[in-house]
Design an enzyme around this catalytic site. Structure first.
Site, PDB file in Angstrom:
ATOM      1  N   TRP A 127     -11.423  15.985  -5.278  1.00  0.00           N
ATOM      2  CA  TRP A 127      -9.669  16.104  -4.818  1.00  0.00           C
ATOM      3  C   TRP A 127      -9.819  16.919  -3.528  1.00  0.00           C
ATOM      4  CZ3 TRP A 127      -6.049  20.143  -6.620  1.00  0.00           C
ATOM      5  CH2 TRP A 127      -4.681  19.945  -6.333  1.00  0.00           C
ATOM      6  N   ASP A 208     -11.869  21.820 -13.499  1.00  0.00           N
ATOM      7  CA  ASP A 208     -10.665  21.351 -13.470  1.00  0.00           C
ATOM      8  C   ASP A 208     -10.428  20.203 -14.395  1.00  0.00           C
ATOM      9  OD1 ASP A 208      -7.988  20.624 -12.613  1.00  0.00           O
ATOM     10  OD2 ASP A 208      -8.809  20.430 -10.230  1.00  0.00           O
ATOM     11  N   ALA A 210      -7.217  17.861 -15.272  1.00  0.00           N
ATOM     12  CA  ALA A 210      -5.937  17.651 -15.203  1.00  0.00           C
ATOM     13  C   ALA A 210      -5.476  16.370 -15.716  1.00  0.00           C
ATOM     14  CB  ALA A 210      -5.648  17.372 -13.556  1.00  0.00           C
ATOM     15  N   LYS A 243       0.182  15.509 -15.807  1.00  0.00           N
ATOM     16  CA  LYS A 243       0.101  14.157 -15.955  1.00  0.00           C
ATOM     17  C   LYS A 243       0.412  13.732 -17.113  1.00  0.00           C
ATOM     18  CE  LYS A 243      -1.785  14.404 -11.853  1.00  0.00           C
ATOM     19  NZ  LYS A 243      -1.868  15.494 -10.712  1.00  0.00           N
TER      20      LYS A 243
END
Length: 394
Positions: A127, A208, A210, A243
């Site tokens: 990302w 991470d 997400a 999300k």
């Protein structure tokens, strides 16, 4: 003073969004922005979120500060959702943050505070904001091979070889599930091999996560994170609710710092509070409060999980349909990886000039590295995209 400022590079995704808005073509397709969209092109508020917000409006009696670390009930709910019983609660320090990005930023800040010489190994690609924040903080980012441009899967051999260059105290940034931007994920056997390398080198994993619930389901998507957290001396986890709860604009996230030495929890918790205070003092509460209400209420949680499962299955269907249409048009199975990837994103592995050709000639907008948001598609646009991909020669 202001005359000394330099123009900063534009965010490529935000610039792409503006180009899409300015495009007058009715047939244009937005596959760039990283938000979930339903078949109508909308990003809906989830049913359980609406219900929790209605209840919150009626029950909340104060907007006073909650605390530097946020509401402990939010931390407890998210820890249970992500880690289950993989790690004892006494070994986990946690702080609410403004979204997953805030959690990532605070994690990097903690790393720099604890070990200024630590290098952060990041997947190639990752990302873009990971790299942007590391650069801003003056921290060394070391890429490790991850995406195989030929197979569109994971270059696991290259990854392990590059992680062989770790030094004790270095940090390895890993995507818990639904790798962004590629959609290609490690299997649990590969995760165990990564863990073995980390432990042998004395390196610390930072995960991470997400997109829990967007790939193979809430439990399956958490399996790798749980495996890591229960297998290493220390780790960091940056989690986002944007999300899977659809609360993008509420900026709801959590940073967890996990250590096998529970005697260090108090100082770690205090450091998280200190970092929050230096950055934004008190984290936002509305989204965290809504998430907490959903996780604590049996009926709301069941409805949320059911709607999230519908979202996940919708994206899997879009993947399968796009791969099938491309197979029909190309006469080959070279796009089969699209059905194997997980999450909102896949990386086509196309050259930037072909991505630009898609935009100019067909009004199809995706990030220059050929990352496309699967959730931006629907039954009407899949044939259009598939034909365009074949026409430009991908």
């Amino acid at each position: 003073m202001f005359s000394n400022l330099k123009e900063q590079p534009a965010d490529k995704i935000l610039a792409l969004m503006q180009m899409y808005k300015d495009d007058p073509r009715e047939t244009k397709i937005d596959l760039g922005v990283g938000v979930y969209k339903d078949a109508s092109g909308n990003t809906p508020v989830m049913r359980a979120v609406k219900a929790a917000e209605r209840r919150l409006v009626e029950e909340q009696e104060s907007k006073a500060y909650v605390g530097l670390l946020g509401d402990p009930a939010f931390s407890d709910g998210m820890i249970d959702l992500i880690l289950g019983d993989a790690v004892g609660r006494a070994n986990i320090a946690a702080a609410a943050t403004p979204g997953g990005t805030g959690a990532v930023r605070q994690a990097f800040e903690m790393i720099r505070l604890a070990n200024p010489d630590a290098r952060v190994f990041v997947s190639d690609p990752t990302w873009p904001n990971h790299l942007s924040i590391l650069k801003y903080l003056g921290m060394e980012a070391v890429p490790y091979r991850y995406f195989d441009g030929e197979t569109r899967g994971v270059n696991f051999g290259g990854m392990i070889e590059d992680l062989g260059g770790l030094r004790a105290g270095d940090v390895v940034l890993l995507h818990g599930c639904c790798h962004n931007p590629t959609g290609a994920n490690l299997n649990l056997t590969q995760w165990q091999e990564v863990i073995d390398v980390l432990n042998a080198k004395g390196a610390i994993p930072m995960i991470d996560i997400a997109y829990q619930g967007f790939g193979d389901g809430l439990q399956a998507d958490a399996a790798a994170t749980r495996l890591v957290a229960g297998s290493v001396p220390e780790c960091l986890i940056a989690a986002s609710c944007s999300k899977n709860f659809g609360v993008y604009r509420e900026r709801t996230g959590l940073l967890m710092a996990i250590g096998q030495d529970s005697g260090l929890r108090a100082v770690t918790q205090g450091t998280l509070a200190f970092l929050n205070r230096q950055n934004y003092s008190f984290p936002p509460d509305h989204g965290a409060r809504v998430v907490t209400m959903i996780l604590q209420d049996e009926a709301l949680r069941a409805d949320w999980a059911a709607e999230l499962e519908d979202v996940r299955n919708s994206m899997l269907g879009l993947r399968s349909d796009l791969a099938g249409e491309l197979q029909r048009l190309s006469g080959s199975d070279r796009f089969g990886f699209l059905a194997q990837h997980r999450g909102m994103f896949s990386r086509l592995g196309a050259a930037p000039e072909l991505v630009e050709k898609l935009r100019v000639e067909h009004g199809i907008y995706m990030v220059g590295d050929s990352r496309l948001n699967i959730a931006g598609l629907n039954a009407k646009t899949i044939p259009i995209l598939a034909k365009a991909i074949i026409d430009v020669g991908i």
